[in-house]
Design a protein around this motif. Structure first.
Motif, mmCIF file in Angstrom:
data_model
loop_
_atom_site.group_PDB
_atom_site.id
_atom_site.type_symbol
_atom_site.label_atom_id
_atom_site.label_comp_id
_atom_site.label_asym_id
_atom_site.label_seq_id
_atom_site.Cartn_x
_atom_site.Cartn_y
_atom_site.Cartn_z
ATOM 1 N N ILE A 181 16.659 25.533 -16.130
ATOM 2 C CA ILE A 181 16.858 24.119 -16.465
ATOM 3 C C ILE A 181 18.145 23.948 -17.280
ATOM 4 N N PHE A 182 18.339 24.821 -18.249
ATOM 5 C CA PHE A 182 19.534 24.741 -19.086
ATOM 6 C C PHE A 182 20.793 24.904 -18.237
ATOM 7 N N ASP A 183 20.806 25.897 -17.364
ATOM 8 C CA ASP A 183 21.971 26.116 -16.506
ATOM 9 C C ASP A 183 22.249 24.903 -15.621
ATOM 10 N N ASP A 184 21.195 24.307 -15.076
ATOM 11 C CA ASP A 184 21.377 23.140 -14.202
ATOM 12 C C ASP A 184 22.030 21.987 -14.956
ATOM 13 N N VAL A 185 21.563 21.774 -16.187
ATOM 14 C CA VAL A 185 22.056 20.631 -16.950
ATOM 15 C C VAL A 185 23.431 20.927 -17.554
ATOM 16 N N ARG A 186 23.567 22.117 -18.125
ATOM 17 C CA ARG A 186 24.772 22.420 -18.893
ATOM 18 C C ARG A 186 25.955 22.770 -18.004
ATOM 19 N N TYR A 187 25.733 23.523 -16.963
ATOM 20 C CA TYR A 187 26.839 24.042 -16.167
ATOM 21 C C TYR A 187 26.950 23.407 -14.784
ATOM 22 N N LEU A 188 25.812 23.126 -14.159
ATOM 23 C CA LEU A 188 25.862 22.533 -12.822
ATOM 24 C C LEU A 188 25.872 21.013 -12.852
ATOM 25 N N ARG A 189 25.745 20.439 -14.054
ATOM 26 C CA ARG A 189 25.820 18.984 -14.238
ATOM 27 C C ARG A 189 24.743 18.244 -13.462
ATOM 28 N N ARG A 190 23.600 18.887 -13.294
ATOM 29 C CA ARG A 190 22.485 18.175 -12.683
ATOM 30 C C ARG A 190 21.746 17.389 -13.763
ATOM 31 N N PRO A 191 21.351 16.171 -13.473
ATOM 32 C CA PRO A 191 20.737 15.339 -14.524
ATOM 33 C C PRO A 191 19.395 15.901 -14.978
ATOM 34 N N GLY A 192 19.194 15.887 -16.287
ATOM 35 C CA GLY A 192 17.920 16.316 -16.842
ATOM 36 C C GLY A 192 16.892 15.196 -16.777
ATOM 37 N N THR A 193 15.670 15.579 -16.975
ATOM 38 C CA THR A 193 14.567 14.610 -16.929
ATOM 39 C C THR A 193 13.665 14.829 -18.132
ATOM 40 N N ALA A 194 12.785 13.855 -18.340
ATOM 41 C CA ALA A 194 11.822 13.981 -19.431
ATOM 42 C C ALA A 194 10.910 15.181 -19.197
ATOM 43 N N GLU A 195 10.575 15.452 -17.945
ATOM 44 C CA GLU A 195 9.723 16.597 -17.631
ATOM 45 C C GLU A 195 10.429 17.908 -17.965
ATOM 46 N N HIS A 196 11.700 17.972 -17.640
ATOM 47 C CA HIS A 196 12.455 19.167 -17.988
ATOM 48 C C HIS A 196 12.516 19.372 -19.500
ATOM 49 N N ALA A 244 14.588 10.564 -27.840
ATOM 50 C CA ALA A 244 14.135 9.212 -28.158
ATOM 51 C C ALA A 244 15.020 8.153 -27.518
ATOM 52 N N ARG A 245 16.283 8.461 -27.302
ATOM 53 C CA ARG A 245 17.164 7.497 -26.635
ATOM 54 C C ARG A 245 17.345 7.829 -25.157
ATOM 55 N N ALA A 246 16.472 8.724 -24.651
ATOM 56 C CA ALA A 246 16.433 9.094 -23.238
ATOM 57 C C ALA A 246 17.713 9.805 -22.780
ATOM 58 N N ASP A 247 18.378 10.477 -23.693
ATOM 59 C CA ASP A 247 19.539 11.294 -23.338
ATOM 60 C C ASP A 247 19.008 12.698 -23.043
ATOM 61 N N TRP A 248 18.473 12.873 -21.848
ATOM 62 C CA TRP A 248 17.746 14.095 -21.536
ATOM 63 C C TRP A 248 18.660 15.320 -21.435
ATOM 64 N N ASP A 249 19.865 15.125 -20.968
ATOM 65 C CA ASP A 249 20.787 16.259 -20.898
ATOM 66 C C ASP A 249 21.033 16.845 -22.288
ATOM 67 N N GLU A 250 21.379 15.976 -23.228
ATOM 68 C CA GLU A 250 21.631 16.432 -24.595
ATOM 69 C C GLU A 250 20.366 17.013 -25.222
ATOM 70 N N ALA A 251 19.245 16.365 -24.974
ATOM 71 C CA ALA A 251 17.984 16.820 -25.567
ATOM 72 C C ALA A 251 17.618 18.214 -25.065
ATOM 73 N N ILE A 252 17.808 18.458 -23.770
ATOM 74 C CA ILE A 252 17.467 19.767 -23.191
ATOM 75 C C ILE A 252 18.365 20.860 -23.757
ATOM 76 N N VAL A 253 19.657 20.583 -23.806
ATOM 77 C CA VAL A 253 20.599 21.583 -24.307
ATOM 78 C C VAL A 253 20.294 21.921 -25.765
ATOM 79 N N LEU A 254 20.060 20.908 -26.583
ATOM 80 C CA LEU A 254 19.796 21.150 -27.994
ATOM 81 C C LEU A 254 18.464 21.872 -28.206
ATOM 82 N N ARG A 255 17.448 21.507 -27.432
ATOM 83 C CA ARG A 255 16.138 22.153 -27.642
ATOM 84 C C ARG A 255 16.159 23.605 -27.189
#
Length: 217
Positions: A180-195, A123-134
């Protein structure tokens, strides 16, 4: 040998005062002090004497066997108390719920709590956190259902292989979500709403999908 020569060759006998002085000087040598029993030695000797007196059967009474029985009861009680004290933490650990570690982090939240926190992050567009938690909600949900049991330190890929064995229709979705999780969590690639939507869809499907029964020979 003449008498004067003999007198110079042999030491003169000390008088009583000299003898006492020589004895005191000799006993003051640290070697004698080191030879004396230490406080630990004295305690051990006292305990040994006590146990010996306790177990000795006197000539006038027959309480020796009774004392031995009492001593055995005391020793058994000490052993039981030690087992209770030592075993309680082990039993507590054994009765504890499954490991909370999820992909290098300790997280005790339930699947529903992780989903709610992921939704707030989205909801606050923090896609990295949202992806990891989901994605962690996916893992926690399958763990709560008893479909997988990832050990502490398990990788995302290993978890997905175990999950795909129980939910074969989700194998491809699991693999895509793991990437997607590996990209965001370990490779520090930015997440997106689509991800995030992709991982959330996987979570929703995992909740609805029934496990495939094991094929028996």
């Amino acid at each position: 040998m003449t008498l004067p020569t003999l007198a110079t060759a042999l030491p003169l006998l000390p008088d009583p005062d000299q003898a006492r002085e020589w004895a005191e000087r000799e006993l003051a040598d640290p070697a004698y002090e080191a030879a004396e029993p230490t406080i630990i030695d004295r305690i051990a000797q006292a305990v040994g004497r006590f146990l010996g007196d306790l177990l000795r059967v006197p000539d006038t009474a027959g309480w020796g066997p009774s004392a031995l029985i009492v001593l055995a009861i005391v020793v058994a009680a000490l052993i039981v108390v030690g087992l209770l004290i030592w075993g309680r933490p082990r039993l507590a650990r054994r009765a504890a719920p499954a490991a909370h570690a999820l992909f290098d982090d300790d997280d005790a939240r339930s699947a529903d709590e992780l989903r709610a926190d992921a939704a707030r992050a989205a909801a606050r567009a923090d896609w990295d956190e949202a992806i990891v938690l989901r994605f962690r909600a996916v893992a926690r949900g399958l763990t709560e259902r008893g479909l997988v049991d990832p050990p502490p330190g398990a990788t995302v890929r290993a978890f997905c292989r175990d999950a795909a064995a129980s939910l074969p229709p989700l194998a491809l979705s699991l693999e895509a979500a793991a990437e997607i999780f590996d990209d965001v969590r370990y490779l520090r690639r930015p997440g997106t709403a689509e991800h995030y939507r992709s991982v959330a869809d996987l979570d929703d499907q995992a909740v609805r999908t029934r496990p495939t029964p094991a094929v028996t020979a």
